[in-house]
Design an enzyme around this catalytic site. Structure first.
Site, mmCIF file in Angstrom:
data_model
loop_
_atom_site.group_PDB
_atom_site.id
_atom_site.type_symbol
_atom_site.label_atom_id
_atom_site.label_comp_id
_atom_site.label_asym_id
_atom_site.label_seq_id
_atom_site.Cartn_x
_atom_site.Cartn_y
_atom_site.Cartn_z
ATOM 1 N N CYS A 1 0.830 -1.218 0.000
ATOM 2 C CA CYS A 1 0.000 0.000 0.000
ATOM 3 C C CYS A 1 0.855 1.254 0.000
ATOM 4 O O CYS A 1 0.916 1.993 -0.964
ATOM 5 C CB CYS A 1 -0.891 0.018 1.231
ATOM 6 S SG CYS A 1 -1.756 -1.502 1.448
HETATM 7 N N1 SAJ Z 1 7.110 2.038 8.580
HETATM 8 C C1 SAJ Z 1 8.257 2.697 9.006
HETATM 9 N N2 SAJ Z 1 8.140 3.672 9.951
HETATM 10 C C2 SAJ Z 1 6.926 4.004 10.478
HETATM 11 C C3 SAJ Z 1 5.768 3.319 10.032
HETATM 12 C C4 SAJ Z 1 5.887 2.340 9.076
HETATM 13 O O1 SAJ Z 1 9.363 2.413 8.549
HETATM 14 O O2 SAJ Z 1 6.883 4.887 11.337
HETATM 15 C C5 SAJ Z 1 7.238 1.019 7.542
HETATM 16 C C6 SAJ Z 1 6.776 -0.342 7.986
HETATM 17 O O3 SAJ Z 1 7.832 -1.072 8.557
HETATM 18 C C7 SAJ Z 1 6.319 -0.957 6.679
HETATM 19 C C8 SAJ Z 1 5.833 0.232 5.888
HETATM 20 O O4 SAJ Z 1 6.399 1.398 6.487
HETATM 21 O O5 SAJ Z 1 7.398 -1.534 5.987
HETATM 22 C C9 SAJ Z 1 4.318 0.370 5.844
HETATM 23 O O6 SAJ Z 1 3.810 0.214 7.161
HETATM 24 P P1 SAJ Z 1 2.268 0.640 7.459
HETATM 25 O O7 SAJ Z 1 1.850 0.032 8.717
HETATM 26 O O8 SAJ Z 1 2.109 2.102 7.325
HETATM 27 O O9 SAJ Z 1 1.560 0.044 6.190
HETATM 28 P P2 SAJ Z 1 0.648 -1.245 5.932
HETATM 29 O O10 SAJ Z 1 0.709 -1.410 4.456
HETATM 30 O O11 SAJ Z 1 0.928 -2.411 6.770
HETATM 31 O O12 SAJ Z 1 -0.804 -0.831 6.371
HETATM 32 C C10 SAJ Z 1 -1.216 0.456 6.097
HETATM 33 C C11 SAJ Z 1 -2.143 0.790 7.236
HETATM 34 N N3 SAJ Z 1 -1.281 1.187 8.367
HETATM 35 C C12 SAJ Z 1 -1.542 2.079 9.305
HETATM 36 O O13 SAJ Z 1 -2.491 2.820 9.257
HETATM 37 C C13 SAJ Z 1 -0.611 2.098 10.489
HETATM 38 C C14 SAJ Z 1 -3.058 1.818 6.707
HETATM 39 O O14 SAJ Z 1 -2.309 2.945 6.323
HETATM 40 C C15 SAJ Z 1 -3.838 1.293 5.568
HETATM 41 O O15 SAJ Z 1 -5.054 0.832 6.044
HETATM 42 C C16 SAJ Z 1 -3.177 0.173 4.825
HETATM 43 O O16 SAJ Z 1 -1.813 0.461 4.823
HETATM 44 C C17 SAJ Z 1 -3.714 0.167 3.418
HETATM 45 O O17 SAJ Z 1 -4.271 -0.852 3.071
HETATM 46 O O18 SAJ Z 1 -3.594 1.170 2.719
#
Ligand code: SAJ
Length: 436
Positions: free
Chosen positions: A275
């Site tokens: 995503c």
């Molecule tokens: N990451 C970092 N630093 C951060 C946060 C995340 O390095 O502070 C990295 C994570 O390790 C990962 C990537 O970014 O590799 C994405 O992490 P994420 O949790 O933002 O993304 P997804 O794809 O697991 O899920 C997200 C959902 N996450 C949150 O809201 C926390 C949300 O944005 C959406 O519902 C989902 O993508 C989607 O389907 O779009």
């Protein structure tokens, strides 16, 4: 009774039959949530393997409760099919298919188009249709509406209704699930919105209607662009802090004491998942149609694309300080999932770093308790090795790429000769630990 009255009555009596196209990390939890509320649900997927798994009651999405899943299948409330003809029995159809990028980082809407063609081919008059896949604003009105009208011969507004409601699944999140995460929905007509709110209201606690599908499409892509930009920003800050001998983690912790106007993001080796690193480029694409350059997305994407290479340089520097070349060194990666405590390695930065290090002659291996085997983009097939004292000791460098909760920092620190910690897993100061 006209189609609208009929579908609203069926919804009220929970007599609707719901079709969900795409049984992945979005579609299957959605199917389970509706079936759990007594709605009969058929999941449609091209994958015979997934269809078989669902119909045999074997759950493959870690956020779904296995027992509930099996009960719903056994009760007949939930089933799956790869025969899209079954769409003719559905009163409401929700599309949860992938929206990837092609090799040139351009949107690939072929999955959406194929799903809509199947719907147009089999749907009955009086069907509610909703897209959940993340896409660029105007997709619903400019791509889906004409496709379904032309291919079905049915008239939108009287014979079917179209809406967009973004998925907000956060894999691994123990607090928020499909049922308790507020749901945005925008429809092309007031009737479509009324029907859409009624459908989702069966299974989801909080529905937030907006004035159009393009607003709903923009809401979702804003959410994910916000994350891409902020995660890339903190990663770039981390790289600068590394050069200035400033502990970025101390900076973030201190900045977090500000009670307003600051949200902490954690630096890491790059952004994985299907995503955050991809969706914003749907917005960058459509903006060009309006002669608008979204420079923030472009810059954030560039920073993120460079992260695996910069991590490889960090590993090289760490080995260099102990007078060891990457070439010929044994390098163990801890965690290849794209984020902690999940079993998904798609777009994982760990795999990109593994490829770069292996290409420089590093003898790579990995341990991930959630992922038994991986194939990297360079075609390297690896199986997860045991994490024990001897494995740690026989490696010249241990790289922490994903900070699963099950990892024991003390154990890793004690038995490793050199550690490159890209996730701030090891809090103890040590000469042999190099941070992001
Ligand atoms: N990451 C970092 N630093 C951060 C946060 C995340 O390095 O502070 C990295 C994570 O390790 C990962 C990537 O970014 O590799 C994405 O992490 P994420 O949790 O933002 O993304 P997804 O794809 O697991 O899920 C997200 C959902 N996450 C949150 O809201 C926390 C949300 O944005 C959406 O519902 C989902 O993508 C989607 O389907 O779009």
């Amino acid at each position: 009774m006209d189609h609208k009255e009929q579908i609203l009555l069926n919804i009220e009596q929970k007599k609707i039959h719901l079709g969900i196209i795409g049984l992945g990390y979005v579609g299957l939890p959605l199917a389970v949530t509706f079936a759990g509320e007594g709605v009969s649900v058929t999941g449609f997927d091209n994958s015979a393997e997934r269809v078989w798994a669902v119909n045999s009651g074997s759950n493959y999405i870690s956020d779904i409760d296995d027992e509930l899943f099996s009960e719903l299948v056994q009760s007949g409330k939930l089933n799956a099919s790869d025969n899209f003809g079954g769409l003719n029995n559905c009163d409401a159809i929700i599309i949860c298919v992938p929206t990837p990028l092609d090799r040139f980082k351009k949107p690939d809407t072929s999955y959406i188009e194929n799903a809509c063609s199947e719907i147009a081919r089999y749907m009955k008059p009086g069907t509610f249709i909703c897209l959940e896949s993340t896409t660029y604003p105007t997709t619903t009105e400019d791509l889906i509406l004409p496709l379904i009208e032309n291919e079905s011969g049915l008239k939108h507004g009287s014979e079917f209704w179209l809406a967009f409601s973004p998925e907000r699944v956060d894999p691994g999140n123990k607090l928020y699930n499909t049922q308790n995460t507020p749901k945005i929905i925008g429809a092309l007509t007031p009737d479509g919105l009324e029907i859409g709110e009624a459908v989702y209201g069966i299974a989801i606690e909080n529905i937030h209607p907006v004035s159009s599908p393009r607003v709903a499409e923009m809401v979702k892509i804003l959410e994910n662009t916000y994350r891409l930009v902020n995660i890339s920003m903190i990663n770039e800050m981390a790289l600068l802090c590394g050069k200035m001998d400033i502990d970025i983690w101390e900076v973030i912790e201190a900045a977090g004491t500000k009670p307003f106007g600051f949200q902490a993001f954690s630096p890491g080796p790059g952004i994985g998942g299907h995503c955050i690193p991809l969706d914003p480029f749907y917005l960058e694409y459509i903006a060009k149609k309006y002669n608008f350059d979204l420079s923030m997305i472009h810059t954030a994407g560039h920073i993120d694309m460079m992260m695996p290479h910069r991590m490889t340089i960090k590993i090289n520097s760490a080995l260099n300080r102990v007078k060891k070349p990457v070439n010929g060194s044994n390098i163990l990666f801890l965690g290849v999932a794209y984020k902690p405590n999940i079993n998904d390695a798609r777009e994982s930065p760990a795999l990109k770093i593994i490829d770069e290090v292996e290409a420089k002659g590093g003898k790579v291996s990995y341990h991930d308790p959630f992922i038994p085997e991986v194939v990297t983009s360079n075609g390297l097939t690896l199986s997860s090795v045991e994490l024990n004292e001897s494995t740690l000791k026989k490696n010249d460098c241990v790289v922490i790429t994903t900070n699963h909760d099950v990892f024991d920092p003390g154990f890793i620190l004690k038995h490793s000769a050199l550690i490159v910690d890209l996730r701030n897993l090891i809090k103890e100061k040590s000469e042999k630990v190099y941070k992001l």
